[in-house]
Design a protein around this motif. Structure first.
Motif, PDB file in Angstrom:
ATOM      1  N   GLN A  58       0.960  -1.280  -0.068  1.00 17.99           N
ATOM      2  CA  GLN A  58       0.063  -0.046  -0.091  1.00 17.99           C
ATOM      3  C   GLN A  58       0.904   1.193  -0.123  1.00 17.99           C
ATOM      4  N   THR A  59       1.871   1.386   0.953  1.00 16.79           N
ATOM      5  CA  THR A  59       2.649   2.337   1.205  1.00 16.79           C
ATOM      6  C   THR A  59       3.777   2.564   0.126  1.00 16.79           C
ATOM      7  N   GLY A  60       4.504   1.412  -0.478  1.00 16.65           N
ATOM      8  CA  GLY A  60       5.659   1.684  -1.248  1.00 16.65           C
ATOM      9  C   GLY A  60       6.799   2.008  -0.449  1.00 16.65           C
ATOM     10  N   SER A  61       6.537   2.099   0.593  1.00 14.79           N
ATOM     11  CA  SER A  61       7.905   2.523   1.655  1.00 14.79           C
ATOM     12  C   SER A  61       7.840   1.735   2.791  1.00 14.79           C
ATOM     13  N   PRO A  62       8.889   0.722   3.147  1.00 18.74           N
ATOM     14  CA  PRO A  62       9.143  -0.280   4.306  1.00 18.74           C
ATOM     15  C   PRO A  62       9.358   0.713   5.454  1.00 18.74           C
ATOM     16  N   GLU A  63       9.868   1.909   5.422  1.00 13.79           N
ATOM     17  CA  GLU A  63      10.153   2.852   6.508  1.00 13.79           C
ATOM     18  C   GLU A  63       8.857   3.258   7.220  1.00 13.79           C
ATOM     19  N   GLU A  64       8.111   3.861   6.072  1.00 15.34           N
ATOM     20  CA  GLU A  64       6.677   4.317   6.353  1.00 15.34           C
ATOM     21  C   GLU A  64       5.659   3.162   6.835  1.00 15.34           C
ATOM     22  N   SER A  65       5.782   2.017   6.258  1.00 14.34           N
ATOM     23  CA  SER A  65       5.173   0.927   7.000  1.00 14.34           C
ATOM     24  C   SER A  65       5.592   0.735   8.355  1.00 14.34           C
ATOM     25  N   VAL A  66       6.750   0.747   8.822  1.00 17.95           N
ATOM     26  CA  VAL A  66       7.293   0.513  10.154  1.00 17.95           C
ATOM     27  C   VAL A  66       6.639   1.428  10.855  1.00 17.95           C
ATOM     28  N   GLN A  67       6.455   2.692  10.625  1.00 11.86           N
ATOM     29  CA  GLN A  67       6.287   3.669  11.575  1.00 11.86           C
ATOM     30  C   GLN A  67       4.700   3.662  11.535  1.00 11.86           C
ATOM     31  N   LEU A  68       4.126   3.366  10.431  1.00 14.30           N
ATOM     32  CA  LEU A  68       2.430   3.283  10.679  1.00 14.30           C
ATOM     33  C   LEU A  68       2.179   2.275  11.686  1.00 14.30           C
ATOM     34  N   LEU A  69       2.919   1.073  11.441  1.00 18.06           N
ATOM     35  CA  LEU A  69       2.576  -0.469  12.348  1.00 18.06           C
ATOM     36  C   LEU A  69       2.920   0.143  14.015  1.00 18.06           C
ATOM     37  N   SER A  70       3.795   0.781  14.129  1.00 16.70           N
ATOM     38  CA  SER A  70       4.314   1.190  15.235  1.00 16.70           C
ATOM     39  C   SER A  70       3.155   2.030  15.974  1.00 16.70           C
ATOM     40  N   LEU A  71       2.564   3.051  15.081  1.00 20.24           N
ATOM     41  CA  LEU A  71       1.387   3.803  15.673  1.00 20.24           C
ATOM     42  C   LEU A  71       0.223   2.922  15.747  1.00 20.24           C
ATOM     43  N   ALA A  72      -0.133   1.978  15.133  1.00 19.83           N
ATOM     44  CA  ALA A  72      -1.209   0.988  15.065  1.00 19.83           C
ATOM     45  C   ALA A  72      -0.854  -0.158  15.946  1.00 19.83           C
ATOM     46  N   HIS A  73       0.195  -0.178  16.800  1.00 21.66           N
ATOM     47  CA  HIS A  73       0.479  -1.150  17.642  1.00 21.66           C
ATOM     48  C   HIS A  73       0.801  -2.794  16.783  1.00 21.66           C
ATOM     49  N   GLY A  74       0.998  -2.668  15.655  1.00 20.46           N
ATOM     50  CA  GLY A  74       1.162  -3.793  14.973  1.00 20.46           C
ATOM     51  C   GLY A  74      -0.224  -4.323  14.323  1.00 20.46           C
ATOM     52  N   LEU A  75      -1.147  -3.735  14.447  1.00 17.99           N
ATOM     53  CA  LEU A  75      -2.374  -4.026  13.875  1.00 17.99           C
ATOM     54  C   LEU A  75      -2.550  -3.714  12.441  1.00 17.99           C
ATOM     55  N   PRO A  76      -2.348  -4.394  11.392  1.00 15.88           N
ATOM     56  CA  PRO A  76      -2.090  -4.054  10.043  1.00 15.88           C
ATOM     57  C   PRO A  76      -3.338  -3.330   9.459  1.00 15.88           C
ATOM     58  N   LEU A  77      -4.724  -3.529   9.626  1.00 15.37           N
ATOM     59  CA  LEU A  77      -5.749  -2.852   8.849  1.00 15.37           C
ATOM     60  C   LEU A  77      -5.808  -1.459   9.546  1.00 15.37           C
ATOM     61  N   LEU A  78      -5.326  -1.506  10.853  1.00 17.80           N
ATOM     62  CA  LEU A  78      -5.649  -0.033  11.358  1.00 17.80           C
ATOM     63  C   LEU A  78      -4.253   0.759  10.790  1.00 17.80           C
ATOM     64  N   ALA A  79      -3.181   0.106  10.728  1.00 17.14           N
ATOM     65  CA  ALA A  79      -2.287   1.005  10.027  1.00 17.14           C
ATOM     66  C   ALA A  79      -2.494   1.603   8.524  1.00 17.14           C
ATOM     67  N   GLU A  80      -3.123   0.616   7.770  1.00 20.69           N
ATOM     68  CA  GLU A  80      -3.709   0.882   6.530  1.00 20.69           C
ATOM     69  C   GLU A  80      -4.673   2.079   6.616  1.00 20.69           C
ATOM     70  N   GLN A  81      -5.528   1.932   7.577  1.00 20.87           N
ATOM     71  CA  GLN A  81      -6.707   3.321   7.840  1.00 20.87           C
ATOM     72  C   GLN A  81      -5.725   4.489   7.879  1.00 20.87           C
ATOM     73  N   PHE A  82      -4.910   4.246   8.817  1.00 25.42           N
ATOM     74  CA  PHE A  82      -4.005   5.677   9.157  1.00 25.42           C
ATOM     75  C   PHE A  82      -3.374   6.217   7.760  1.00 25.42           C
ATOM     76  N   TYR A  83      -2.888   5.326   7.131  1.00 23.66           N
ATOM     77  CA  TYR A  83      -2.363   5.765   5.619  1.00 23.66           C
ATOM     78  C   TYR A  83      -3.143   6.181   4.825  1.00 23.66           C
ATOM     79  N   ARG A  84      -4.300   5.503   4.615  1.00 24.50           N
ATOM     80  CA  ARG A  84      -5.299   6.128   3.555  1.00 24.50           C
ATOM     81  C   ARG A  84      -5.957   7.268   3.962  1.00 24.50           C
ATOM     82  N   ALA A  85      -6.013   7.534   5.312  1.00 20.50           N
ATOM     83  CA  ALA A  85      -6.584   8.778   5.680  1.00 20.50           C
ATOM     84  C   ALA A  85      -5.327   9.940   5.679  1.00 20.50           C
ATOM     85  N   GLY A  86      -4.283   9.618   5.487  1.00 22.84           N
ATOM     86  CA  GLY A  86      -3.081  10.488   5.526  1.00 22.84           C
ATOM     87  C   GLY A  86      -2.680  11.207   6.895  1.00 22.84           C
ATOM     88  N   GLU A  87      -2.851  10.146   7.933  1.00 19.03           N
ATOM     89  CA  GLU A  87      -2.884  10.699   9.318  1.00 19.03           C
ATOM     90  C   GLU A  87      -1.554   9.983  10.051  1.00 19.03           C
TER      91      GLU A  87
END
Length: 286
Positions: A192-221
């Protein structure tokens, strides 16, 4: 009945997520052998894809020409389910501005379950999340579980098992769906992100929950969530300015505010060692 309850506005999911392969193989074997239970309970953490799996299963059961253990996406039934117009499928969740599935929704579902399938051999009913039913709704559902209609399959998606009465849990075959590992989540999110670094950051914010991390990404949050979590963590340490934190919360719904606070507190506590947890500050945050 709302549009979503008839299956509209649902994603075009037709195959399981990468970490759901074993669960899907288990379900497919049950279908092929004719031993799929009429009541299934998908249990596990929120934001890990249980609803996605339930939707894939519903479309697999409704498909007229499944191929390779997946819905074919070509037959009339697949076209109907993809458009949200399949008359043999019901997807029930809390209505807009409500946090619970109400008894009238379940009564409609029970009535529907007693009817003959219109487009094929089966009907599929999904409750997501089933643990959002109020007590009256749960009691209304119990009769259907005790006397299941022929060729009708009920899938309960459950985030918190304690939120479902034991009488309902005991009448369903449970499939536990744990959260995926960090590497599997990152690889999936990278698409989704095309960036491993951004994926790691988003997953950290989402405490490892992938669909929540994706939700943050799609909302630009991502950046906004990072700033919010840092502000909250500063508050836990007694270093943050309360007016600044309050300003960040001012445009958020109460449920989102409470969720963000809980996430920040949990993250703060996880990072403390035993001595820090026993300190006055650690005990105060706990």
């Amino acid at each position: 009945m709302t549009r979503r309850e008839r299956g509209h506005d649902l994603p075009a999911a037709h195959e399981p997520l990468p970490w759901q392969g074993d669960a899907w193989l288990h379900l497919e074997r049950q279908i092929e052998s004719g031993r799929l239970p009429h009541a299934l309970l998908f249990a596990g953490p929120e934001h890990t894809g249980k609803g996605h799996l339930a939707l894939c299963l519903a479309r697999r059961l409704l498909c007229h020409e499944p191929s390779g253990g997946l819905p074919c996406e070509r037959c009339h039934a697949c076209a109907l389910s993809a458009s949200g117009g399949h008359g043999d499928m019901r997807w029930v969740q809390p209505e807009e501005k409500s946090r619970v599935i109400k008894v009238d929704q379940i009564r409609d579902l029970v009535d529907f379950s007693q009817k003959t399938a219109s487009f094929g051999e089966r009907k599929v009913l999904v409750l997501a999340p089933a643990d959002s039913m109020n007590a009256s709704a749960a009691n209304a559902l119990l009769k259907s579980l005790e006397e299941p209609a022929a060729d009708t399959y009920l899938v309960l998606v459950c985030h918190r098992l304690h939120g479902l009465p034991a009488t309902i849990r005991s009448r369903c075959q449970m499939l536990r769906l744990p959260a995926p590992g960090a590497e599997a989540s990152r690889r999936w999110l990278d698409r989704q992100t095309g960036s491993p670094e951004e994926s790691v950051q988003l997953l950290s914010l989402a405490h490892g929950l992938p669909l929540l991390a994706e939700q943050f990404y799609r909302a630009g949050e991502g950046a906004e969530r990072t700033a919010l979590q840092l502000a909250l963590r500063s508050g836990c340490l007694g270093e943050g300015a309360i007016p600044e934190i309050a300003e960040r919360f001012s445009t958020m719904a109460a449920e989102e505010v409470l969720g963000s606070m809980a996430t920040a507190l949990e993250g703060f506590l996880r990072d403390l060692d035993q001595g820090q947890l026993a300190s006055p500050r650690g005990r105060g945050v706990f």
